[in-house]
Write an enzyme that holds these catalytic residues in place. Structure first.
Site, mmCIF file in Angstrom:
data_model
loop_
_atom_site.group_PDB
_atom_site.id
_atom_site.type_symbol
_atom_site.label_atom_id
_atom_site.label_comp_id
_atom_site.label_asym_id
_atom_site.label_seq_id
_atom_site.Cartn_x
_atom_site.Cartn_y
_atom_site.Cartn_z
ATOM 1 N N SER A 1 5.263 37.108 27.075
ATOM 2 C CA SER A 1 5.132 36.083 27.735
ATOM 3 C C SER A 1 3.686 35.515 27.365
ATOM 4 O O SER A 1 2.782 36.054 27.097
ATOM 5 C CB SER A 1 5.183 36.375 29.298
ATOM 6 O OG SER A 1 4.955 35.117 30.091
ATOM 7 N N TYR B 1 2.948 41.224 36.634
ATOM 8 C CA TYR B 1 3.996 40.841 35.430
ATOM 9 C C TYR B 1 2.992 40.581 34.157
ATOM 10 O O TYR B 1 3.546 40.894 33.135
ATOM 11 C CB TYR B 1 4.228 39.459 35.929
ATOM 12 C CG TYR B 1 5.505 38.694 34.844
ATOM 13 C CD1 TYR B 1 6.428 39.213 34.556
ATOM 14 C CD2 TYR B 1 4.825 37.386 34.076
ATOM 15 C CE1 TYR B 1 7.400 38.658 33.455
ATOM 16 C CE2 TYR B 1 5.617 36.992 33.083
ATOM 17 C CZ TYR B 1 6.889 37.627 32.966
ATOM 18 O OH TYR B 1 7.662 36.898 31.853
#
Length: 248
Positions: free
Chosen positions: A141, A154
């Site tokens: 990401s 995350y």
């Protein structure tokens, strides 16, 4: 070696990037082996691929269980006799401020986003090492490249994937196993990630961002296909991909 006739295993294949990649690769002639938890979704995707002349099979897979990842790889070998590519795409993003102490969600992210990748590597690495070729692609990401408030855990899992994949690339060179690696860092891509956010403030901000900028998962599928299509002597190691209008 082109995409055609390659055997590609995809986790997180029931929606978003995984689904789009499966359909595109199958259209280009790959044989795709799909893993995810939702059987009805997997069944429909396989049916769609087969009706369009492609080859696909599926197995219900929970990437937090090491045996499930191994069984998915075993299915690929049983069905198609080999495995060429492992696309480790399963992930979730229940972001929240650290002060919210959503420890159960932290643990789930570590289990899926990091341990799920590790289990996938463990399942396929012996075959790739033995045959001295293969490709591992992982979805990280943009949160694996820079820090974002609300995305501490995350982001930590996605930074870990970044490091893990780079070490895998380096070690495969040292060991002369010729395993290619590619890590993808998507920005705002239309998917089901936002549905996992339980913190109301974080969810509202994320939804506003995605409503303004998100692009389709087919854009990432194009990148996956490009990586798979490269000659065996070429590794494209990292892709940062997102909306041209988003200042990620």
């Amino acid at each position: 070696m082109s995409v055609k006739n390659k055997v590609v295993v995809i986790t997180g294949a029931s929606s978003g990037i995984g689904e789009a990649s499966a359909k595109l690769l199958a259209k280009k002639g790959a044989k795709v082996v799909l893993g995810a938890r939702r059987e009805s979704k997997l069944q429909q995707i396989v049916t769609d691929i087969q009706q369009n002349g492609g080859e696909a099979v599926y197995q219900v897979t929970d990437v937090t269980k090491r045996a499930d990842s191994q069984q998915l790889v075993d299915l690929a070998k049983k069905q198609y006799g080999k495995i060429d590519v492992m696309f480790l795409n399963a992930g979730l993003m229940p972001n929240s401020p650290l002060s919210a102490l959503k420890v159960d969600e932290w643990e789930r992210m570590v289990d899926v986003n990091l341990k799920g990748v590790l289990y996938g590597i463990a399942a396929v690495l012996p075959d790739f090492t033995k045959q001295k070729h293969g490709q591992i692609i992982a979805t990280s990401s943009v949160a694996g490249l820079k820090a974002y408030p609300g995305g501490g855990v995350y982001g930590a899992t996605k930074w870990a994937v970044r490091d893990l994949m780079e070490v895998l690339r380096m070690e495969s060179v040292q060991e002369k196993t010729h395993i290619r690696t590619s890590t993808i860092y998507p920005a705002a891509i239309q998917s089901e990630l936002l549905t996992t956010i339980t913190d109301k403030g974080t969810a509202k901000g994320a939804q506003k961002l995605y409503d303004a900028y998100q692009i389709s998962p087919e854009r990432i599928a194009n990148v996956v296909a490009f990586a798979v299509d490269q000659p065996e002597d070429t590794t494209v190691n990292e892709f940062t991909v997102g909306p041209s209008a988003q200042s990620w």
